[in-house]
Motif scaffolding. Sequence first.
Motif, PDB file in Angstrom:
ATOM      1  N   ALA A  91      -0.606  -4.852   2.008  1.00 34.49           N
ATOM      2  CA  ALA A  91       0.037  -4.680   3.299  1.00 34.49           C
ATOM      3  C   ALA A  91       0.810  -3.370   3.337  1.00 34.49           C
ATOM      4  O   ALA A  91       1.213  -2.836   2.304  1.00 34.49           O
ATOM      5  CB  ALA A  91       0.997  -5.841   3.569  1.00 34.49           C
ATOM      6  N   VAL A  92       0.999  -2.894   4.556  1.00 33.49           N
ATOM      7  CA  VAL A  92       1.795  -1.689   4.798  1.00 33.49           C
ATOM      8  C   VAL A  92       3.236  -2.103   5.109  1.00 33.49           C
ATOM      9  O   VAL A  92       3.467  -2.938   5.986  1.00 33.49           O
ATOM     10  CB  VAL A  92       1.208  -0.902   5.996  1.00 33.49           C
ATOM     11  CG1 VAL A  92       2.176   0.167   6.472  1.00 33.49           C
ATOM     12  CG2 VAL A  92      -0.127  -0.294   5.625  1.00 33.49           C
ATOM     13  N   HIS A  93       4.171  -1.549   4.368  1.00 31.66           N
ATOM     14  CA  HIS A  93       5.584  -1.845   4.621  1.00 31.66           C
ATOM     15  C   HIS A  93       6.436  -0.583   4.658  1.00 31.66           C
ATOM     16  O   HIS A  93       7.666  -0.655   4.668  1.00 31.66           O
ATOM     17  CB  HIS A  93       6.144  -2.776   3.548  1.00 31.66           C
ATOM     18  CG  HIS A  93       5.687  -4.188   3.687  1.00 31.66           C
ATOM     19  ND1 HIS A  93       4.796  -4.758   2.824  1.00 31.66           N
ATOM     20  CD2 HIS A  93       5.976  -5.138   4.602  1.00 31.66           C
ATOM     21  CE1 HIS A  93       4.556  -6.004   3.192  1.00 31.66           C
ATOM     22  NE2 HIS A  93       5.258  -6.255   4.277  1.00 31.66           N
ATOM     23  N   SER A  94       5.800   0.561   4.628  1.00 30.22           N
ATOM     24  CA  SER A  94       6.569   1.804   4.611  1.00 30.22           C
ATOM     25  C   SER A  94       5.736   2.894   5.277  1.00 30.22           C
ATOM     26  O   SER A  94       4.546   2.712   5.518  1.00 30.22           O
ATOM     27  CB  SER A  94       6.859   2.206   3.169  1.00 30.22           C
ATOM     28  OG  SER A  94       5.641   2.397   2.484  1.00 30.22           O
ATOM     29  N   HIS A  95       6.366   4.017   5.555  1.00 32.49           N
ATOM     30  CA  HIS A  95       5.667   5.153   6.166  1.00 32.49           C
ATOM     31  C   HIS A  95       4.911   4.712   7.412  1.00 32.49           C
ATOM     32  O   HIS A  95       3.695   4.868   7.517  1.00 32.49           O
ATOM     33  CB  HIS A  95       4.700   5.798   5.157  1.00 32.49           C
ATOM     34  CG  HIS A  95       5.385   6.229   3.902  1.00 32.49           C
ATOM     35  ND1 HIS A  95       6.155   7.356   3.836  1.00 32.49           N
ATOM     36  CD2 HIS A  95       5.467   5.646   2.685  1.00 32.49           C
ATOM     37  CE1 HIS A  95       6.660   7.466   2.614  1.00 32.49           C
ATOM     38  NE2 HIS A  95       6.269   6.434   1.903  1.00 32.49           N
TER      39      HIS A  95
ATOM     40  N   GLU B 109      -4.184   9.659   9.211  1.00 31.84           N
ATOM     41  CA  GLU B 109      -3.623   9.437   7.870  1.00 31.84           C
ATOM     42  C   GLU B 109      -3.432   7.942   7.587  1.00 31.84           C
ATOM     43  O   GLU B 109      -3.768   7.449   6.512  1.00 31.84           O
ATOM     44  CB  GLU B 109      -2.273  10.140   7.734  1.00 31.84           C
ATOM     45  CG  GLU B 109      -2.363  11.648   7.587  1.00 31.84           C
ATOM     46  CD  GLU B 109      -0.987  12.292   7.623  1.00 31.84           C
ATOM     47  OE1 GLU B 109      -0.677  13.080   6.720  1.00 31.84           O
ATOM     48  OE2 GLU B 109      -0.203  11.994   8.559  1.00 31.84           O
ATOM     49  N   GLN B 110      -2.886   7.244   8.573  1.00 32.91           N
ATOM     50  CA  GLN B 110      -2.614   5.819   8.383  1.00 32.91           C
ATOM     51  C   GLN B 110      -3.927   5.048   8.173  1.00 32.91           C
ATOM     52  O   GLN B 110      -4.020   4.187   7.299  1.00 32.91           O
ATOM     53  CB  GLN B 110      -1.861   5.284   9.618  1.00 32.91           C
ATOM     54  CG  GLN B 110      -1.257   3.906   9.441  1.00 32.91           C
ATOM     55  CD  GLN B 110      -0.099   3.889   8.461  1.00 32.91           C
ATOM     56  OE1 GLN B 110      -0.297   3.699   7.270  1.00 32.91           O
ATOM     57  NE2 GLN B 110       1.112   4.114   8.962  1.00 32.91           N
ATOM     58  N   THR B 111      -4.928   5.376   8.974  1.00 36.77           N
ATOM     59  CA  THR B 111      -6.217   4.690   8.874  1.00 36.77           C
ATOM     60  C   THR B 111      -6.856   4.956   7.510  1.00 36.77           C
ATOM     61  O   THR B 111      -7.325   4.041   6.834  1.00 36.77           O
ATOM     62  CB  THR B 111      -7.149   5.160  10.006  1.00 36.77           C
ATOM     63  OG1 THR B 111      -6.470   4.983  11.258  1.00 36.77           O
ATOM     64  CG2 THR B 111      -8.436   4.359  10.027  1.00 36.77           C
ATOM     65  N   GLU B 112      -6.843   6.214   7.106  1.00 32.42           N
ATOM     66  CA  GLU B 112      -7.433   6.569   5.804  1.00 32.42           C
ATOM     67  C   GLU B 112      -6.686   5.896   4.662  1.00 32.42           C
ATOM     68  O   GLU B 112      -7.284   5.428   3.695  1.00 32.42           O
ATOM     69  CB  GLU B 112      -7.422   8.095   5.616  1.00 32.42           C
ATOM     70  CG  GLU B 112      -8.559   8.769   6.363  1.00 32.42           C
ATOM     71  CD  GLU B 112      -8.449  10.299   6.332  1.00 32.42           C
ATOM     72  OE1 GLU B 112      -7.551  10.824   5.628  1.00 32.42           O
ATOM     73  OE2 GLU B 112      -9.251  10.946   7.023  1.00 32.42           O
TER      74      GLU B 112
ATOM     75  N   ILE C  64       0.877  -1.160   0.000  1.00 35.14           N
ATOM     76  CA  ILE C  64       0.000   0.000   0.000  1.00 35.14           C
ATOM     77  C   ILE C  64       0.920   1.217   0.000  1.00 35.14           C
ATOM     78  O   ILE C  64       1.738   1.378   0.911  1.00 35.14           O
ATOM     79  CB  ILE C  64      -0.902  -0.002   1.247  1.00 35.14           C
ATOM     80  CG1 ILE C  64      -1.751  -1.282   1.283  1.00 35.14           C
ATOM     81  CG2 ILE C  64      -1.780   1.240   1.264  1.00 35.14           C
ATOM     82  CD1 ILE C  64      -2.610  -1.415   2.546  1.00 35.14           C
ATOM     83  N   LEU C  65       0.813   2.045  -1.020  1.00 33.15           N
ATOM     84  CA  LEU C  65       1.685   3.218  -1.102  1.00 33.15           C
ATOM     85  C   LEU C  65       1.238   4.275  -0.087  1.00 33.15           C
ATOM     86  O   LEU C  65       0.191   4.141   0.530  1.00 33.15           O
ATOM     87  CB  LEU C  65       1.676   3.774  -2.527  1.00 33.15           C
ATOM     88  CG  LEU C  65       2.098   2.751  -3.595  1.00 33.15           C
ATOM     89  CD1 LEU C  65       2.001   3.361  -4.988  1.00 33.15           C
ATOM     90  CD2 LEU C  65       3.511   2.240  -3.329  1.00 33.15           C
ATOM     91  N   LYS C  66       2.033   5.299   0.034  1.00 32.34           N
ATOM     92  CA  LYS C  66       1.778   6.296   1.069  1.00 32.34           C
ATOM     93  C   LYS C  66       0.363   6.880   0.981  1.00 32.34           C
ATOM     94  O   LYS C  66      -0.269   7.166   1.993  1.00 32.34           O
ATOM     95  CB  LYS C  66       2.807   7.419   0.978  1.00 32.34           C
ATOM     96  CG  LYS C  66       2.736   8.372   2.168  1.00 32.34           C
ATOM     97  CD  LYS C  66       3.757   9.479   2.067  1.00 32.34           C
ATOM     98  CE  LYS C  66       3.617  10.432   3.271  1.00 32.34           C
ATOM     99  NZ  LYS C  66       4.466  11.614   3.141  1.00 32.34           N
ATOM    100  N   ASP C  67      -0.139   7.029  -0.253  1.00 28.57           N
ATOM    101  CA  ASP C  67      -1.442   7.653  -0.428  1.00 28.57           C
ATOM    102  C   ASP C  67      -2.592   6.641  -0.472  1.00 28.57           C
ATOM    103  O   ASP C  67      -3.732   7.005  -0.759  1.00 28.57           O
ATOM    104  CB  ASP C  67      -1.443   8.496  -1.708  1.00 28.57           C
ATOM    105  CG  ASP C  67      -1.150   7.653  -2.940  1.00 28.57           C
ATOM    106  OD1 ASP C  67      -0.992   6.422  -2.796  1.00 28.57           O
ATOM    107  OD2 ASP C  67      -1.072   8.218  -4.040  1.00 28.57           O
TER     108      ASP C  67
END
Length: 592
Positions: A455-459, A466-469, A433-436
Amino acid sequence: MRHITNHEIAGLLNEMAVLYDMEGVPFKPRAYEKVAQNVEALDREVADIYKEGGVEALRREIPNVGEGIARHLEEILKTGTFGELKKYKKKVPVKLDELMGIGGLGPKSIRTLYVKLKIKNVKELERAARANKISKLPHFGAKSQEKILKGIAFSKKHVGRFLLGAVDPIARVIEERLKRVSGVGHVTTAGSYRRRQETIGDIDILVSIRGQATSVSGLATKRIMDAFVHMPEVARVLAHGPTKSMVRLKSGIQCDVRVVPEQSYGAALQYFTGDKTHNVETRKIAIKKGLKLSEYGLFRGKRMVAGRTEEEVYRALGLKWMEPELRTASGEIEAARAGKLPKLIPYGSLRGDLQTQSNWTDGNNSIAEMARAAMAAGLEYIAITDHTRSLAMTGGLDERGLARQGKEIDAFNREFTDDSSQFTVLKGTECNILKDGKLDLADSALKTLDLVCVAVHSHFNLSEREQTERIIRALKHPLVNILFHPTGRKIGKREPYAVDISKIIRAAAQYGVALEINAAPERLDLKDLHIREAVEAGAKLVIDSDAHAAAHFKWLDFGVAQARRGWATRADVLNTLPCEGFLKTLRGLKKR
DNA sequence: GCCGTTTTCGGCCCGACTGTTTTCAGTCG
């Protein structure tokens, strides 16, 4: 020759890698790390390989072992360590395992701290930080000093506890040893181990002696206690009595054994399995009924009314027997009284594994090797879910790589439909999942897959909002099926990223995305409370090993344990279904 | 230190982030 485990060998190699890093030696660190990883993932003992074929066999059987490391391995097997390691340890004689456990500290910083301030361990590190000495060092500042103090505080919270995945094999070996002592009846490890908690404080083993119904004494108890304190795993004997002995194991964990009369065995199990609050509750119930509950039994005055089995004890309290994983005073007692206990997902009931990595990215084994290992573990299907391009360190796949991998999977499946065995390799991805909140691969590529996992692997340090959105945006994507390790935590190492998990759970239910229970011992993500919340919200779950090597499929039951502690039933976990049904249900979620 | 080879030496996943700097070193994944 002294026995040394693969885990210990990997530890030494990793230590060597860190020491080389400290001195700025190029390339060697990665070489040692690679071998450490391969040794850890091996399904046989390095010692056995060496015994069979010597140095040549080590080079042949363990990937990335060449002349140099093979010699080191030989030396390790003979002496427990190796000269090169000792030489480098002398240069910077610090407690590496301790200091490397502090987030933000790496080899170079540890070296600087030693050279400039003679810091050798976490205690000295904390003292220096509090005395404001670290912020004055070159390349350190106020923020790094602050970060170090935070890191120390975090690691302190977890001191003294061990991952279930690390304790499990040790406890099993010890149970087996004790069962072999003549005269022994039951052997059960109770405590947080039996409740299958994520981390274990110590190993509590209960033993009964055949024929010793009302009291314990004599030769048989002496035999078992002697056997216990003389086990090869023991580092130090803390206590050695007739009914209770305690030892510190070489792995650092404490292990206690109690011998109890057969008549009290169930009461002792009950007493030593429930957590403190569960036991307080059950004893209160006993008092209300005019009874007294202890580890010796349930008594009315001096007369024992129950104690031989747990069922008997709970029944006498007016409760149904409940699974150990539930005994944390979080509603199980009310449910047991009302006969409304959940029918927990059974161990061994998974038919597929939806997160596995192959050597296309950061896994150790080929797709075929992973498939064969999964078959051997009793599975009927796996999804290959390699990383995607923005995770550069793993060599993440882009659209073209994924297409090429798809062809290899097709070829494998063709070969296997000819075979009598029914096994399917599914095409998947662990798409970043990219930053945006957008995905790392084009829809055209995602459409070619059997399932899309994200999956989240950065930021990691976005704000909670922000993370939830960001994550919810990914869940809304019409092709996304599963969210991997939803909170990103690593037990004892990394806090979860800031995220409103309740919102994520509701979004997953709404947009037809299954939430993963990652079974890797260090992750176990989702955790129990969130699983329970997901079950109540009607979100679907999957349990995955996150295998990066053929040997990792054995982790799946840790994920099942986690699900059980979250009150999940078979129906909540999609990969209890056979392959066809699983895919149909997973896709059906998107259409609701 | 290992690997692969156009075999006995050259290349080794790399990009982002942080905090320190003012052009970069260290850590992380």
